[in-house]
Design a protein around this motif. Structure first.
Motif, PDB file in Angstrom:
ATOM      1  N   ASN A   1       0.831  -1.311  -0.019  1.00 14.26           N
ATOM      2  CA  ASN A   1       0.095   0.023  -0.055  1.00 14.26           C
ATOM      3  C   ASN A   1       0.919   1.209  -0.029  1.00 14.26           C
ATOM      4  N   ILE A   2       1.879   1.208   0.737  1.00 13.05           N
ATOM      5  CA  ILE A   2       2.964   2.412   0.857  1.00 13.05           C
ATOM      6  C   ILE A   2       3.395   2.672  -0.516  1.00 13.05           C
ATOM      7  N   MET A   3       3.782   1.609  -1.304  1.00 13.70           N
ATOM      8  CA  MET A   3       4.352   1.797  -2.484  1.00 13.70           C
ATOM      9  C   MET A   3       3.445   2.268  -3.627  1.00 13.70           C
ATOM     10  N   VAL A   4       2.142   1.800  -3.486  1.00  9.14           N
ATOM     11  CA  VAL A   4       1.059   2.243  -4.493  1.00  9.14           C
ATOM     12  C   VAL A   4       0.684   3.518  -4.100  1.00  9.14           C
ATOM     13  N   SER A   5       0.663   4.035  -2.704  1.00 11.16           N
ATOM     14  CA  SER A   5       0.256   5.535  -2.325  1.00 11.16           C
ATOM     15  C   SER A   5       1.424   6.257  -2.977  1.00 11.16           C
ATOM     16  N   ALA A   6       2.730   5.783  -2.703  1.00 13.01           N
ATOM     17  CA  ALA A   6       3.783   6.783  -3.513  1.00 13.01           C
ATOM     18  C   ALA A   6       3.574   6.968  -4.910  1.00 13.01           C
ATOM     19  N   LYS A   7       3.228   5.838  -5.641  1.00 10.78           N
ATOM     20  CA  LYS A   7       2.983   5.936  -7.115  1.00 10.78           C
ATOM     21  C   LYS A   7       1.896   6.950  -7.273  1.00 10.78           C
TER      22      LYS A   7
ATOM     23  N   TYR B   1       8.058   7.301   3.149  1.00 11.85           N
ATOM     24  CA  TYR B   1       9.443   6.510   3.285  1.00 11.85           C
ATOM     25  C   TYR B   1       9.383   6.297   4.641  1.00 11.85           C
ATOM     26  N   ASP B   2       9.015   7.338   5.567  1.00  7.58           N
ATOM     27  CA  ASP B   2       9.087   7.106   7.106  1.00  7.58           C
ATOM     28  C   ASP B   2       8.266   5.601   7.498  1.00  7.58           C
ATOM     29  N   GLU B   3       7.144   5.704   6.772  1.00  6.52           N
ATOM     30  CA  GLU B   3       6.178   4.755   7.208  1.00  6.52           C
ATOM     31  C   GLU B   3       6.906   3.303   6.676  1.00  6.52           C
ATOM     32  N   LEU B   4       7.602   3.347   5.347  1.00 12.67           N
ATOM     33  CA  LEU B   4       8.240   2.388   5.020  1.00 12.67           C
ATOM     34  C   LEU B   4       9.187   1.899   5.898  1.00 12.67           C
TER      35      LEU B   4
END
Lengths: 459, 313
Positions: free
Chosen positions: B85-91, B118-121
């Motif tokens: 989800n983090i990656m998708v949000s970043a996208k 990034y912090d969340e990741l």
């Protein structure tokens, strides 16, 4: 021949009938006496007297009292009592052995399973101090269990020794009594007297000794019997009995026979009966069990240590043994003292490393060659083999004992049917002799009447 | 040949003894429910019984371990979903930033948003369960991902780890679970492979670097950088999805092993039972039979003494 002397046959008839009633009474009163052989008397007519060319009988006489006896059955009874004694004696220690090498969930098999199970649990959570602790105390339990089995075996051995030692006095008493009976019988029979009671008593003692020691007997002339151990060592010769003695050689109980100043040592092969059975357990079966159990323990220790030494504890140290065996006493203990020393990992002490714990827990499924390359078997198979050996021996013992007991019963019955006392038979004899007594007294009464008639002729 | 009183009583008493022994044995079986109480009851059954008992205990233990592994896998799956989800949000954020209508202030907001992701990741990469780091392999008490304070996007070189935004400090090996003796499957993923793209095939991608690059591009309004970032973010998301798929498959295998072992455990117990447990119906009918026989024998015993020649004299 006078009328008064005609009373004589009546008198002998009375006396003979009375004697026969006495003998019958003796049989009846001994109906339940162990080893008693029924006695019978033979009656024979008195020699006839020549009365002016006429030979007239002179009544009856009880010639001799015989004891019914069957040499063959007595021999069989002795042999069977030897077997029964052996198996009966074994059954007690075997029951204990069955308890020691049990198959319940509290038996040694479960302790082995729990120990390796603890390693498996540790593999699941290699950094957990609870799991590490469990490995240590399951290891302690395991060696403790082995030590317990060993001490139980030692205890059973000691119990066997106590049992054997307790028999020694009884054996000597019997040997001396047999020697005394030998002397009595010889003396009595030389004087023309037949010592039936002594024979019965001696037979019973010999049978008992056959059950205890497996003795053989032989006739040695003059109505005497000799006794010897199965190996040929003499126990009783004529009126002389040896002294049967026990002594300790270290922890081992040994036996010797002493005759005057000569002592002869015995081995287990010298004995049958109870002694033979117990000595076989003590000297062969139990030592094998102990050896096999210790071999299993040492195999577990060797295998676990080899893996443990290759692994790493949480402190990053390697090369530590898990178990240690005291060279002198032979007792095993857990060498590891702290949970951090348990080598669960193979990679220098990473807390999540479980590879060594897995390898150790996997040992339980491995078939490992025993000492001397005997056979490949897992630890549990090894234990099963020990427990099966005990089970098989115990089962054989139960069957052999039941069989010997049955045969013994049948032989006793056979002996009874030949030499035993039958109440019916004795009662009928009693009636018969009572009637003959009555008849004899009636005869005397008749003579008396006749005398009265003659005396009454002059008035 | 005569039958004496002694013979009668010997016969009767030995019969009574045999029968009462049998009765005792049957009563013991009925009371314990077991026909295998001592090794001598059936010496040939000892080996299979001990063996099945060991296998049954071991199956139960495997089930316990698999159950806890399944729980861990569930948590891992949740965490992987989170990372995805983090990656998708970043996208999505990057793609919004690429919209020409975005002002400089908007770009800063988007860049801040990516920085937050990034912090969340990083937080997700250092997740702990039960006090143990999820992505640090055997080194479960070591915080696996540490930020590089000297990170400079311009100086980044894939070949030189010192220039990476985040360093991996965890262990090399990953934890496995044994699903049957000697068969292990991974219950963890390598944090290094998942987050830093340190895979065997060399196709992996460093998620932290990708986020940092995307943030850098958005902050500077670098459209080329953003479109490259978009591509890389998708590759990163794909990397997470693949891992998640693989672990999903492992979780399924654990499930299967659990099902199989549950069946096997029941099977082992029924095998033990067939050797060990008494057939109670048989025991009870046998018991009734023996009791009747025993009663008859007792009856005969008393009858023997009733019949005597003495009563007829």
């Amino acid at each position: 021949m006078t009328l008064i002397s005609a009373m004589n046959p009546g008198r002998t008839g009375l006396l003979a009938s009375q004697k026969m009633v006495e003998i019958t009474g003796n049989n009846i009163s001994n109906v339940n006496t162990p080893g008693y052989s029924r006695q019978t008397a033979t009656m024979s007519p008195n020699a006839a007297i020549n009365q002016r060319g006429l030979y007239v009988g002179q009544g009856v006489e009880v010639k001799e009292v015989r004891r019914e006896y069957d040499r063959f059955i007595s021999g069989q009874l002795m042999d069977q009592n030897n077997i029964l004694g052996r198996e009966d004696a074994k059954s007690g220690p075997l029951t204990e052995l069955e308890r020691v090498f049990g198959i319940g969930s509290d038996a040694l098999g479960s302790d082995i399973e729990s120990f390796f199970g603890a390693w498996h649990d540790l593999a699941e959570n290699p950094s957990g101090s609870v799991e590490r602790d469990k490995v240590i105390y399951e290891g302690e339990n395991l060696v403790e269990s082995f030590a317990h089995k060993d001490s139980e075996l030692v205890r059973i051995t000691q119990n066997i020794n106590h049992t054997l030692e307790a028999e020694v006095d009884g054996i000597n008493q019997r040997l001396q009594e047999i020697a005394r009976l030998n002397a009595d019988i010889k003396a009595k029979e030389a004087g023309g007297y037949v010592a039936h009671v002594d024979h019965d008593r001696r037979d019973l003692l010999v049978k008992e000794l056959s059950g205890i020691l497996g003795v053989h007997d032989y006739e040695s002339g003059g109505g005497q019997v000799g006794l010897q151990l199965p190996g040929g060592l003499p126990l009783v010769q004529g009126a002389n009995a040896v002294q049967f003695e026990s002594y300790y050689e270290g922890d081992d109980l040994r036996f010797q026979v002493r005759s005057n100043d000569v002592t002869l040592n015995t081995t287990a092969a010298n004995f049958g009966g109870q002694f033979g059975g117990l000595l076989d357990l003590r000297d062969n079966f139990i030592p094998e069990m102990r050896e096999d159990t210790t071999a299993l323990r040492d195999k577990i220790i060797t295998e676990v240590n080899a893996l443990h030494e290759a692994g790493y504890g949480l402190d990053g140290e390697t090369g530590r043994s898990f178990f240690e065996v005291d060279e002198e006493t032979g007792t095993a203990y857990v060498e590891i003292t702290s949970t951090r020393q348990v080598a669960a990992g193979l990679h220098s002490g990473a807390p999540g490393d479980n590879e060594n714990a897995l390898a150790i827990s996997g040992l339980i499924n491995e078939r490992i060659e025993g000492d001397g390359g005997t056979r490949d078997e897992t630890f549990l198979e090894h234990y099963s083999r020990i427990a099966s050996a005990v089970g098989t021996e115990a089962r054989r013992n139960i069957m052999a004992r039941d069989g010997a007991k049955d045969t013994m019963d049948q032989l006793e019955n056979l002996r009874e049917s030949i030499v035993g006392v039958s109440i019916e038979e004795e009662m009928i004899n009693l009636i018969m002799f009572q009637k003959s007594f009555e008849a004899a007294s009636r005869y005397i009464g008749t003579i008396d009447e006749m005398l009265g008639t003659i005396i009454g002729m002059k008035r | 040949m005569k039958a004496t009183m002694g013979m009668n009583y010997r016969l009767l008493s030995s019969n009574l003894e045999t029968m009462s022994n049998k009765l005792f044995e049957l009563r013991q079986q009925a009371a314990t429910g077991k026909k295998l109480n001592r090794p001598s009851d059936d010496p040939s059954a000892i080996r299979p019984v001990l063996n099945y008992r060991m296998q049954s205990a071991s199956a139960d233990r495997y089930l316990k371990h698999l159950g806890s592994a399944a729980g861990e896998m569930k948590m891992l799956d949740g965490q992987l979903g989170n990372v995805e989800n983090i990656m998708v949000s970043a996208k999505e954020t990057t793609s919004a930033a690429m919209n020409g209508a975005a002002s400089q202030a908007d770009l800063q907001t988007y860049a801040d948003r990516i920085s937050q992701l990034y912090d969340e990741l990083l937080y997700a990469a250092n997740t702990q369960t039960n006090g143990k780091y999820m992505f640090s392999g055997y080194a479960e008490f070591t915080r696996p991902f540490e930020e590089n304070p000297d990170y400079d996007p311009e100086a980044y070189d894939e070949a030189i780890p010192a220039t990476w935004p985040v360093h991996y400090e965890g262990g090399e090996n990953i934890k496995t679970v044994e699903i049957e003796p000697g068969k292990h499957i991974d219950k963890q993923v390598s944090g290094e492979a998942l987050f830093l793209g340190d895979t065997e095939d060399g196709l992996g991608i460093d998620l932290f670097r990708v986020l940092r690059d995307a943030e850098h591009a958005v902050r500077n309004g670098d459209v080329d950088g953003m479109s490259k970032g978009l591509e890389e973010l998708e590759t990163g998301a794909e990397q997470v999805r693949r891992t998640r798929g693989r672990m999903g498959n492992n979780a399924w295998r654990i499930d299967r092993a659990e099902l199989y072992l549950t069946d096997a455990s029941i099977e082992f117990k029924s095998m033990i039972s067939s050797y060990e447990d008494a057939d109670l119906i048989k025991v009870f009918s046998e018991l009734v039979k023996q009791e009747t026989a025993f009663e008859a024998a007792l009856n005969v015993t008393t009858r023997v003494s009733r019949l005597s020649i003495l009563d007829h004299m």
